[in-house]
Design a protein around this motif. Structure first.
Motif, PDB file in Angstrom:
ATOM      1  N   ALA A   1       0.823  -1.207   0.000  1.00 52.24           N
ATOM      2  CA  ALA A   1       0.000   0.000   0.000  1.00 52.24           C
ATOM      3  C   ALA A   1       0.861   1.263   0.000  1.00 52.24           C
ATOM      4  O   ALA A   1       0.587   2.219  -0.726  1.00 52.24           O
ATOM      5  N   ILE A   2       1.920   1.252   0.816  1.00 51.72           N
ATOM      6  CA  ILE A   2       2.818   2.419   0.884  1.00 51.72           C
ATOM      7  C   ILE A   2       3.516   2.633  -0.456  1.00 51.72           C
ATOM      8  O   ILE A   2       3.589   3.755  -0.985  1.00 51.72           O
TER       9      ILE A   2
ATOM     10  N   ALA B   1       2.566   1.546  -3.404  1.00 46.17           N
ATOM     11  CA  ALA B   1       1.592   1.907  -4.431  1.00 46.17           C
ATOM     12  C   ALA B   1       1.182   3.365  -4.308  1.00 46.17           C
ATOM     13  O   ALA B   1       0.949   4.043  -5.323  1.00 46.17           O
ATOM     14  N   TYR B   2       1.098   3.873  -3.074  1.00 46.76           N
ATOM     15  CA  TYR B   2       0.716   5.269  -2.894  1.00 46.76           C
ATOM     16  C   TYR B   2       1.760   6.192  -3.519  1.00 46.76           C
ATOM     17  O   TYR B   2       1.423   7.149  -4.210  1.00 46.76           O
ATOM     18  N   TRP B   3       3.043   5.882  -3.259  1.00 52.70           N
ATOM     19  CA  TRP B   3       4.101   6.745  -3.794  1.00 52.70           C
ATOM     20  C   TRP B   3       4.205   6.644  -5.314  1.00 52.70           C
ATOM     21  O   TRP B   3       4.593   7.597  -5.985  1.00 52.70           O
ATOM     22  N   LEU B   4       3.848   5.514  -5.862  1.00 59.25           N
ATOM     23  CA  LEU B   4       3.946   5.333  -7.319  1.00 59.25           C
ATOM     24  C   LEU B   4       2.714   5.853  -8.057  1.00 59.25           C
ATOM     25  O   LEU B   4       2.824   6.470  -9.118  1.00 59.25           O
ATOM     26  N   PHE B   5       1.504   5.550  -7.492  1.00 60.81           N
ATOM     27  CA  PHE B   5       0.283   5.845  -8.242  1.00 60.81           C
ATOM     28  C   PHE B   5      -0.674   6.786  -7.525  1.00 60.81           C
ATOM     29  O   PHE B   5      -1.701   7.179  -8.097  1.00 60.81           O
ATOM     30  N   GLY B   6      -0.391   7.094  -6.261  1.00 64.21           N
ATOM     31  CA  GLY B   6      -1.305   7.928  -5.510  1.00 64.21           C
ATOM     32  C   GLY B   6      -2.440   7.114  -4.918  1.00 64.21           C
ATOM     33  O   GLY B   6      -2.417   5.877  -4.934  1.00 64.21           O
ATOM     34  N   SER B   7      -3.459   7.793  -4.413  1.00 65.25           N
ATOM     35  CA  SER B   7      -4.576   7.096  -3.753  1.00 65.25           C
ATOM     36  C   SER B   7      -5.888   7.279  -4.503  1.00 65.25           C
ATOM     37  O   SER B   7      -6.958   7.341  -3.897  1.00 65.25           O
ATOM     38  N   ALA B   8      -5.797   7.351  -5.818  1.00 63.19           N
ATOM     39  CA  ALA B   8      -7.015   7.419  -6.624  1.00 63.19           C
ATOM     40  C   ALA B   8      -7.811   6.121  -6.470  1.00 63.19           C
ATOM     41  O   ALA B   8      -7.239   5.052  -6.219  1.00 63.19           O
TER      42      ALA B   8
ATOM     43  N   THR C   1      -7.086 -14.463   5.554  1.00 59.81           N
ATOM     44  CA  THR C   1      -6.664 -13.124   5.993  1.00 59.81           C
ATOM     45  C   THR C   1      -6.984 -12.047   4.960  1.00 59.81           C
ATOM     46  O   THR C   1      -6.667 -10.879   5.175  1.00 59.81           O
ATOM     47  N   ILE C   2      -7.586 -12.434   3.854  1.00 58.43           N
ATOM     48  CA  ILE C   2      -7.814 -11.473   2.769  1.00 58.43           C
ATOM     49  C   ILE C   2      -8.635 -10.274   3.232  1.00 58.43           C
ATOM     50  O   ILE C   2      -8.306  -9.124   2.936  1.00 58.43           O
ATOM     51  N   GLY C   3      -9.709 -10.537   3.989  1.00 60.08           N
ATOM     52  CA  GLY C   3     -10.584  -9.450   4.411  1.00 60.08           C
ATOM     53  C   GLY C   3      -9.855  -8.366   5.183  1.00 60.08           C
ATOM     54  O   GLY C   3      -9.929  -7.175   4.834  1.00 60.08           O
ATOM     55  N   LEU C   4      -9.143  -8.762   6.239  1.00 57.31           N
ATOM     56  CA  LEU C   4      -8.454  -7.766   7.057  1.00 57.31           C
ATOM     57  C   LEU C   4      -7.281  -7.134   6.308  1.00 57.31           C
ATOM     58  O   LEU C   4      -6.982  -5.946   6.492  1.00 57.31           O
ATOM     59  N   THR C   5      -6.606  -7.893   5.459  1.00 58.11           N
ATOM     60  CA  THR C   5      -5.501  -7.333   4.684  1.00 58.11           C
ATOM     61  C   THR C   5      -5.990  -6.243   3.733  1.00 58.11           C
ATOM     62  O   THR C   5      -5.328  -5.212   3.554  1.00 58.11           O
ATOM     63  N   LEU C   6      -7.148  -6.452   3.133  1.00 60.09           N
ATOM     64  CA  LEU C   6      -7.713  -5.418   2.265  1.00 60.09           C
ATOM     65  C   LEU C   6      -8.080  -4.164   3.063  1.00 60.09           C
ATOM     66  O   LEU C   6      -7.915  -3.037   2.583  1.00 60.09           O
ATOM     67  N   VAL C   7      -8.576  -4.388   4.293  1.00 59.92           N
ATOM     68  CA  VAL C   7      -8.852  -3.234   5.159  1.00 59.92           C
ATOM     69  C   VAL C   7      -7.555  -2.459   5.418  1.00 59.92           C
ATOM     70  O   VAL C   7      -7.522  -1.233   5.367  1.00 59.92           O
ATOM     71  N   THR C   8      -6.467  -3.193   5.657  1.00 60.07           N
ATOM     72  CA  THR C   8      -5.167  -2.561   5.890  1.00 60.07           C
ATOM     73  C   THR C   8      -4.735  -1.724   4.691  1.00 60.07           C
ATOM     74  O   THR C   8      -4.290  -0.577   4.831  1.00 60.07           O
ATOM     75  N   VAL C   9      -4.849  -2.302   3.513  1.00 61.03           N
ATOM     76  CA  VAL C   9      -4.446  -1.597   2.286  1.00 61.03           C
ATOM     77  C   VAL C   9      -5.236  -0.307   2.120  1.00 61.03           C
ATOM     78  O   VAL C   9      -4.679   0.774   1.869  1.00 61.03           O
ATOM     79  N   VAL C  10      -6.545  -0.406   2.263  1.00 58.17           N
ATOM     80  CA  VAL C  10      -7.408   0.765   2.026  1.00 58.17           C
ATOM     81  C   VAL C  10      -7.129   1.869   3.038  1.00 58.17           C
ATOM     82  O   VAL C  10      -6.955   3.047   2.665  1.00 58.17           O
TER      83      VAL C  10
END
Length: 359
Positions: free
Chosen positions: A65-66, A68-75, A98-107
């Motif tokens: 997530a970090i 991706a944010y620096w490369l593409f932003g948070s669009a 763990t997919i559910g909580l990991t996606l929460v982490t990413v978002v």
């Protein structure tokens, strides 16, 4: 409606996560509560494995997530593509739970980057706190005792099995009632298998305790197999016994034999619970009764004229009738054989002084 241990512990883990998050001054303690909800499991072993998987997946997800944010932003499109990537990685790592909580982490981390590093680290800390709270509550509060639940489920399943078997040949229950109870028994057997797996997964530290548990697993497996053979007997009676006419004398003997087997099964569970008097043994059916059933089917010319007429009227042959009834008899023998095996296993268990060792 009763509140189960897992339900109670989930609520407690959420409360503890919120309290500690607020106490620690985290900006998003609700995220800790969300993480706690995802982490509570039905066994300590699964809870520990869930913690390890969650740590691995969430740290990896946070890193992605970090980056991706620096490369593409948070669009929105960027967040969606990163979520797809994280799902594929979790599947590759075999951590689908763990997919559910990991996606929460990413978002939440990609969204928090707009607020700076402190906000992102605060939310990651909240996630880790929630995971830790859930594990601590699961271990310390009412640890699961799967062996007790297993034995209770065995007793309930045997009671229902006995009721169905005792009315299967006599056909006393209404069809819809019988079907409903049969479905309930099938569901009980499925739950029984789940309880067995949960108990088998639990780790024991002491060597002596591990040996006891290994023997107990063998005993429990035999209890399950015995119930399954009883269920197969119900199916054999339904599919074969009522499909063709049979000799009334043979019907009575089958009914009596099933009655003896049900009583034998019930007394075996009394024996396991130490409810039988000292020196008393479960009343096993005499072997000659089963042999006589087979002899009556196999005997040539055993069918009288009235029965032969009924067989012909249904478009069946005597060979087909005998074959179908032999299927029922085979299912009877299979159930009885498992009962005898269970009886011998219990004798070995008590001879070794292992009773009371259910840990």
């Amino acid at each position: 409606m009763t509140i189960g241990a897992r339900v109670f512990k989930t609520g407690l883990a959420v409360a503890v996560a919120l309290w500690l998050g607020t106490l620690a001054g985290l900006e998003s303690p609700v995220i800790a509560a969300v993480a706690a909800i995802f982490t509570v499991q039905p066994s300590i072993y699964r809870s520990w494995m869930q913690v390890l998987d969650q740590l691995q997946s969430n740290v990896l997800g946070a890193g992605i997530a970090i980056a991706a944010y620096w490369l593409f932003g948070s669009a929105p499109l960027s967040v969606g593509l990163v979520c797809i990537l994280v799902i594929l990685l979790c599947i590759k790592l075999k951590t689908e739970d763990t997919i559910g909580l990991t996606l929460v982490t990413v978002v939440i981390i990609m969204e928090a980057q707009n607020q700076g590093w402190p906000a992102a680290l605060d939310r990651l800390a909240s996630l880790l706190l929630g995971i830790g709270c859930a594990f601590a509550v699961n271990v310390s509060v009412a640890p699961p005792k799967h062996h007790s639940r297993f034995v209770r489920q065995v007793q309930e399943a045997q009671n229902q099995l006995s009721r169905l078997l005792r009315t299967s040949v006599s056909n006393e229950l209404k069809e819809n009632v019988f079907r409903k109870e049969q479905e309930q028994l099938h569901e009980q057997l499925r739950k029984l298998d789940d309880f067995y797996r949960l108990f088998a997964e639990e780790r024991v530290l002491k060597k002596r305790s591990r040996l006891r548990k290994a023997r107990l697993l063998v005993m429990y497996k035999e209890m399950m197999m015995t119930l399954e053979r009883g269920y197969e007997l119900i199916e054999a009676v339904e599919e074969q016994y009522f499909a063709v006419p049979s000799d009334p004398a043979w019907n009575r003997m089958v009914d009596q034999h099933i009655e003896m087997l049900c009583g034998y099964h019930e007394q075996l569970l009394w024996k396991w619970d130490k409810k039988l008097k000292a020196g008393a043994a479960p009343a096993a059916p005499p072997p000659e009764s089963g042999i006589r059933l087979t002899e009556m089917i196999a005997a040539e010319g055993e069918f009288d004229d009235a029965l032969k007429a009924r067989i012909a009227a249904q478009g069946e042959t005597e060979v087909t009738v005998r074959a179908r009834l032999l299927v029922v008899t085979s299912a009877l023998f299979a159930y009885e054989d498992r009962l005898h095996r269970l009886d011998k296993l219990m004798d070995h268990w008590f001879e070794r002084g292992l009773d009371g060792a259910e840990e």
